[in-house]
Design a protein around this motif. Structure first.
Motif, PDB file in Angstrom:
ATOM      1  N   SER A  31      -1.294  -1.962  15.396  1.00 19.13           N
ATOM      2  CA  SER A  31      -1.265  -1.628  13.324  1.00 19.13           C
ATOM      3  C   SER A  31      -2.911  -1.747  13.437  1.00 19.13           C
ATOM      4  O   SER A  31      -4.415  -2.939  13.284  1.00 19.13           O
ATOM      5  CB  SER A  31      -1.214  -2.742  12.803  1.00 19.13           C
ATOM      6  OG  SER A  31       0.930  -2.583  12.782  1.00 19.13           O
ATOM      7  N   HIS A  32      -3.837  -0.849  11.772  1.00 23.57           N
ATOM      8  CA  HIS A  32      -5.238  -1.190  11.525  1.00 23.57           C
ATOM      9  C   HIS A  32      -6.283  -0.959  12.230  1.00 23.57           C
ATOM     10  O   HIS A  32      -7.627  -1.753  12.865  1.00 23.57           O
ATOM     11  CB  HIS A  32      -5.229  -2.305  10.896  1.00 23.57           C
ATOM     12  CG  HIS A  32      -4.342  -2.878  10.251  1.00 23.57           C
ATOM     13  ND1 HIS A  32      -3.991  -3.606   9.710  1.00 23.57           N
ATOM     14  CD2 HIS A  32      -3.787  -1.944   8.816  1.00 23.57           C
ATOM     15  CE1 HIS A  32      -3.022  -3.708   8.281  1.00 23.57           C
ATOM     16  NE2 HIS A  32      -3.360  -2.132   8.355  1.00 23.57           N
ATOM     17  N   LEU A  52       8.675  -4.372  10.794  1.00 29.38           N
ATOM     18  CA  LEU A  52       7.827  -4.933  11.341  1.00 29.38           C
ATOM     19  C   LEU A  52       8.178  -7.070  10.721  1.00 29.38           C
ATOM     20  O   LEU A  52       7.186  -7.039  11.833  1.00 29.38           O
ATOM     21  CB  LEU A  52       6.975  -4.331  10.062  1.00 29.38           C
ATOM     22  CG  LEU A  52       6.719  -3.158  10.214  1.00 29.38           C
ATOM     23  CD1 LEU A  52       5.870  -3.194   8.957  1.00 29.38           C
ATOM     24  CD2 LEU A  52       5.819  -2.789  11.515  1.00 29.38           C
ATOM     25  N   ARG A  99       0.624   2.473  13.507  1.00 25.51           N
ATOM     26  CA  ARG A  99       1.620   2.226  12.491  1.00 25.51           C
ATOM     27  C   ARG A  99       0.196   1.842  11.451  1.00 25.51           C
ATOM     28  O   ARG A  99      -0.686   1.331  10.906  1.00 25.51           O
ATOM     29  CB  ARG A  99       2.141   0.769  12.867  1.00 25.51           C
ATOM     30  CG  ARG A  99       2.967   0.873  14.232  1.00 25.51           C
ATOM     31  CD  ARG A  99       3.995  -0.690  14.190  1.00 25.51           C
ATOM     32  NE  ARG A  99       2.554  -1.702  14.116  1.00 25.51           N
ATOM     33  CZ  ARG A  99       2.809  -3.123  14.791  1.00 25.51           C
ATOM     34  NH1 ARG A  99       4.436  -3.307  14.808  1.00 25.51           N
ATOM     35  NH2 ARG A  99       2.304  -4.034  13.892  1.00 25.51           N
ATOM     36  N   VAL A 100       0.764   3.302  10.753  1.00 30.96           N
ATOM     37  CA  VAL A 100       0.212   3.499   9.645  1.00 30.96           C
ATOM     38  C   VAL A 100       1.188   3.585   7.793  1.00 30.96           C
ATOM     39  O   VAL A 100       1.417   4.341   8.345  1.00 30.96           O
ATOM     40  CB  VAL A 100      -0.808   4.952   9.835  1.00 30.96           C
ATOM     41  CG1 VAL A 100      -2.028   4.958   8.550  1.00 30.96           C
ATOM     42  CG2 VAL A 100      -1.107   4.864  11.241  1.00 30.96           C
ATOM     43  N   GLY A 101       0.233   2.661   7.067  1.00 32.65           N
ATOM     44  CA  GLY A 101       0.329   3.179   5.468  1.00 32.65           C
ATOM     45  C   GLY A 101       0.214   4.010   4.749  1.00 32.65           C
ATOM     46  O   GLY A 101      -0.300   5.267   4.624  1.00 32.65           O
ATOM     47  N   THR A 102      -1.328   2.998   4.220  1.00 28.56           N
ATOM     48  CA  THR A 102      -1.835   3.245   2.722  1.00 28.56           C
ATOM     49  C   THR A 102      -2.519   4.483   3.218  1.00 28.56           C
ATOM     50  O   THR A 102      -3.125   5.293   2.438  1.00 28.56           O
ATOM     51  CB  THR A 102      -2.681   1.567   3.193  1.00 28.56           C
ATOM     52  OG1 THR A 102      -1.697   0.532   3.005  1.00 28.56           O
ATOM     53  CG2 THR A 102      -3.830   2.098   1.814  1.00 28.56           C
ATOM     54  N   LEU A 133      -7.614  -5.584   9.203  1.00 24.84           N
ATOM     55  CA  LEU A 133      -8.317  -4.899   8.462  1.00 24.84           C
ATOM     56  C   LEU A 133     -10.078  -4.601   9.146  1.00 24.84           C
ATOM     57  O   LEU A 133     -10.456  -5.214   9.230  1.00 24.84           O
ATOM     58  CB  LEU A 133      -8.314  -4.505   6.787  1.00 24.84           C
ATOM     59  CG  LEU A 133      -6.587  -4.140   6.441  1.00 24.84           C
ATOM     60  CD1 LEU A 133      -7.082  -4.851   5.107  1.00 24.84           C
ATOM     61  CD2 LEU A 133      -6.152  -3.308   7.090  1.00 24.84           C
ATOM     62  N   VAL A 145       4.510   3.511   8.492  1.00 28.66           N
ATOM     63  CA  VAL A 145       5.268   2.588   7.250  1.00 28.66           C
ATOM     64  C   VAL A 145       5.726   3.354   6.035  1.00 28.66           C
ATOM     65  O   VAL A 145       5.124   3.753   5.318  1.00 28.66           O
ATOM     66  CB  VAL A 145       3.848   1.239   7.716  1.00 28.66           C
ATOM     67  CG1 VAL A 145       5.101   0.505   6.975  1.00 28.66           C
ATOM     68  CG2 VAL A 145       4.029   1.245   9.053  1.00 28.66           C
ATOM     69  N   ARG A 187      -0.533 -14.564  11.844  1.00 29.47           N
ATOM     70  CA  ARG A 187       0.703 -13.870  11.312  1.00 29.47           C
ATOM     71  C   ARG A 187       1.734 -13.576  12.320  1.00 29.47           C
ATOM     72  O   ARG A 187       2.028 -15.431  11.798  1.00 29.47           O
ATOM     73  CB  ARG A 187       0.467 -12.343  10.773  1.00 29.47           C
ATOM     74  CG  ARG A 187       1.901 -12.702   9.363  1.00 29.47           C
ATOM     75  CD  ARG A 187       1.698 -10.770   9.443  1.00 29.47           C
ATOM     76  NE  ARG A 187       1.209 -10.867   7.981  1.00 29.47           N
ATOM     77  CZ  ARG A 187       1.007  -9.883   7.722  1.00 29.47           C
ATOM     78  NH1 ARG A 187       2.151  -9.068   7.737  1.00 29.47           N
ATOM     79  NH2 ARG A 187      -0.138  -9.684   6.681  1.00 29.47           N
ATOM     80  N   HIS A 214      -0.434  -6.901  15.445  1.00 30.05           N
ATOM     81  CA  HIS A 214      -1.138  -6.711  14.541  1.00 30.05           C
ATOM     82  C   HIS A 214      -2.633  -6.728  14.058  1.00 30.05           C
ATOM     83  O   HIS A 214      -2.645  -8.231  14.149  1.00 30.05           O
ATOM     84  CB  HIS A 214      -0.133  -7.378  13.086  1.00 30.05           C
ATOM     85  CG  HIS A 214      -0.519  -6.660  11.587  1.00 30.05           C
ATOM     86  ND1 HIS A 214       0.361  -7.717  10.713  1.00 30.05           N
ATOM     87  CD2 HIS A 214      -0.731  -5.737  11.312  1.00 30.05           C
ATOM     88  CE1 HIS A 214       0.161  -7.765   9.950  1.00 30.05           C
ATOM     89  NE2 HIS A 214      -0.428  -6.257  10.144  1.00 30.05           N
ATOM     90  N   TYR A 271       4.855   2.422  -1.291  1.00 31.72           N
ATOM     91  CA  TYR A 271       3.044   2.297  -1.804  1.00 31.72           C
ATOM     92  C   TYR A 271       2.758   3.432  -2.971  1.00 31.72           C
ATOM     93  O   TYR A 271       2.502   3.578  -3.260  1.00 31.72           O
ATOM     94  CB  TYR A 271       2.442   3.600  -0.907  1.00 31.72           C
ATOM     95  CG  TYR A 271       2.461   2.269   0.747  1.00 31.72           C
ATOM     96  CD1 TYR A 271       1.138   1.516   0.486  1.00 31.72           C
ATOM     97  CD2 TYR A 271       3.343   1.969   1.571  1.00 31.72           C
ATOM     98  CE1 TYR A 271       0.355   1.172   2.400  1.00 31.72           C
ATOM     99  CE2 TYR A 271       3.493   2.145   2.777  1.00 31.72           C
ATOM    100  CZ  TYR A 271       2.120   1.330   2.679  1.00 31.72           C
ATOM    101  OH  TYR A 271       1.824   0.268   3.703  1.00 31.72           O
ATOM    102  N   LYS A 284       7.015   0.665   3.621  1.00 27.71           N
ATOM    103  CA  LYS A 284       7.978  -0.214   2.716  1.00 27.71           C
ATOM    104  C   LYS A 284       7.617  -0.978   1.858  1.00 27.71           C
ATOM    105  O   LYS A 284       7.104  -0.060   0.817  1.00 27.71           O
ATOM    106  CB  LYS A 284       7.244  -0.918   4.020  1.00 27.71           C
ATOM    107  CG  LYS A 284       5.190  -1.520   4.082  1.00 27.71           C
ATOM    108  CD  LYS A 284       5.727  -2.963   4.910  1.00 27.71           C
ATOM    109  CE  LYS A 284       3.723  -2.756   4.753  1.00 27.71           C
ATOM    110  NZ  LYS A 284       3.209  -3.751   5.547  1.00 27.71           N
TER     111      LYS A 284
HETATM  112  C1  LIG Z   1       2.030  -3.230   6.547  1.00 32.41           C
HETATM  113  C2  LIG Z   1       1.515  -2.855   7.641  1.00 32.41           C
HETATM  114  C3  LIG Z   1       1.331  -2.187   8.329  1.00 32.41           C
HETATM  115  C4  LIG Z   1       1.089  -0.376   7.223  1.00 32.41           C
HETATM  116  O1  LIG Z   1      -0.389  -1.161   7.109  1.00 32.41           O
HETATM  117  P1  LIG Z   1      -1.230  -0.127   5.941  1.00 32.41           P
HETATM  118  O2  LIG Z   1      -2.367  -1.045   5.432  1.00 32.41           O
HETATM  119  O3  LIG Z   1      -0.694  -0.098   5.070  1.00 32.41           O
HETATM  120  O4  LIG Z   1      -1.744   0.952   6.960  1.00 32.41           O
HETATM  121  C5  LIG Z   1       0.998  -1.691  10.028  1.00 32.41           C
HETATM  122  N1  LIG Z   1       1.207  -2.787  10.366  1.00 32.41           N
HETATM  123  C6  LIG Z   1       2.201  -4.204   9.954  1.00 32.41           C
HETATM  124  C7  LIG Z   1       2.627  -5.073  10.708  1.00 32.41           C
HETATM  125  C8  LIG Z   1       2.345  -4.166   8.800  1.00 32.41           C
HETATM  126  O5  LIG Z   1       2.958  -5.105   8.345  1.00 32.41           O
END
Ligand SMILES: *Cc1c(COP(=O)(O)O)cnc(C)c1O
Length: 344
Positions: free
Chosen positions: A182-183, A76, A204-207, A154, A29, A125, A151, A35, A31
């Motif tokens: 996600s998560h 997203l 889908r991974v960001g943090t 957490l 991710v 959401r 989605h 980060y 966005k």
């Molecule tokens: C931001 C987001 C992510 C990534 O989330 P992180 O907690 O940063 O891994 C994944 N899916 C969706 C839909 C998001 O908006």
């Protein structure tokens, strides 16, 4: 003038590779403020990981992603008829989460426009209710379905929710075996994959990817000035009296860098929190703990930070840094904006 993020490149990239390997099918991710690292940097690193798709938050982020990354770009934020910056491109994958949006996109976008259909999870959401999947399938027209998306909140414990959606997907006529999640943590991902071997699960991974090895990242701020101050001396825009004698440091990094927008205690550990409580006198005097760390401790703001600098108090007992030295800062990366990101 500098409030910079230093990245230990070898260590950070080793973490990225390890994390990507632990999440087969990963969609990095890229966005927001990237980060803290910047979206361009992340797009380039994602390419280096060899992935075929990245995810952005909004349509405004799509043009940069298409330029910085050669593969597919998943958006997203769900498509809506009123968005005026939608990018229709063969490499863009749209998210749809309302039956009327599926119909409206099918009516206006070129045949073959690619979509991911999102289910509404306990996040509440975006997404379809499970009873709406059939109507969405009927409205697809010439849209090309690339997968189903979930989605999740957490934390652990959402495997059952993911599984019940997967079961709904299987009985639906949505023609896809790819599920973007996600998560879901790696153990839950592996569990879901083993229970549903026919599915391709794409996290889908960001943090945890970009910021998952905090030791590889260090935020450093230049000390721009140091002044000796006496108790009661008035300083700053607000001419507040200094509660104790010591030093006033003028440090690079202010509100324009996202400083002072975080809750400093949330980033401090338990020990640090205990110390903050013990020093309640300063808090009671209306001072706030800054994210700047000098001689091993977060120090107090002398007054709320300014656009580009902060005024920080240092007690007499501590040897002050020299002008030109760097101090570290403990910031929230998703709201930080650095003068530069230096990857060593
Ligand atoms: C931001 C987001 C992510 C990534 O989330 P992180 O907690 O940063 O891994 C994944 N899916 C969706 C839909 C998001 O908006």
């Amino acid at each position: 003038m500098s409030f910079r993020l230093h990245v230990d490149g070898a260590r950070w990239r080793a973490h990225l590779r390890h994390h990507a390997a632990a999440h087969p099918g990963i969609v990095p991710v890229v966005k927001g403020n990237g980060y803290g690292l910047g979206r361009d940097v992340l797009a380039r690193e994602a390419a280096g990981l060899g992935v075929d798709m990245i995810a952005v938050g909004t349509y405004a982020e799509v043009p940069g992603a298409l330029q910085g990354f050669a593969g597919d770009v998943l958006v997203l934020t769900p498509w809506r008829p009123f968005l005026d910056d939608v990018v229709l491109d063969p490499r863009v994958v749209h998210t749809v989460g309302r039956v009327e949006d599926v119909a409206a996109l099918a009516a206006t976008a070129p045949a073959g426009t690619r979509v991911v259909v999102e289910g509404e999870t306990s996040m509440s959401r975006h997404g379809l209710d499970r009873h709406e999947i059939a109507a969405a399938v009927a409205a697809l027209g010439e849209l090309q379905v690339e997968g189903f998306a979930l989605h999740l909140p957490l934390g652990r414990g959402h495997l059952a929710e993911a599984e019940s959606w997967v079961a709904a997907l299987e009985t639906s006529r949505l023609d896809t075996s790819t599920v973007f999640v996600s998560h879901l943590d790696p153990a839950e991902h592996a569990e879901l994959a083993s229970r549903r071997p026919q599915l391709t699960i794409r996290p889908r991974v960001g943090t945890s990817l970009w910021l998952g090895d905090p030791g590889a990242l260090s935020v450093r701020a230049h000390v721009l000035d140091v002044h000796q101050v006496e108790r009661g001396e008035r300083v700053g825009y607000r001419q507040r009296p200094v509660p104790r004698g010591g030093y006033l440091l003028v440090v690079a990094g202010g509100t324009s860098h996202g400083i002072g927008l975080e809750a400093p205690k949330a980033v401090a550990g338990v020990v640090q929190r205990g110390k903050s409580v013990a020093r309640g006198g300063l808090e009671a005097a209306g001072l706030a703990l800054s994210p700047f760390v000098v001689a091993g401790r977060q120090r107090w703001f002398a007054e709320p930070p300014h656009m580009h600098v902060s005024l920080v108090l240092l007690p007499e007992s501590v040897t002050p840094p020299a002008v030109g030295d760097e101090v570290t800062a403990s910031v929230r990366f998703t709201t930080a904006s650095f003068d530069a990101v230096v990857i060593d």
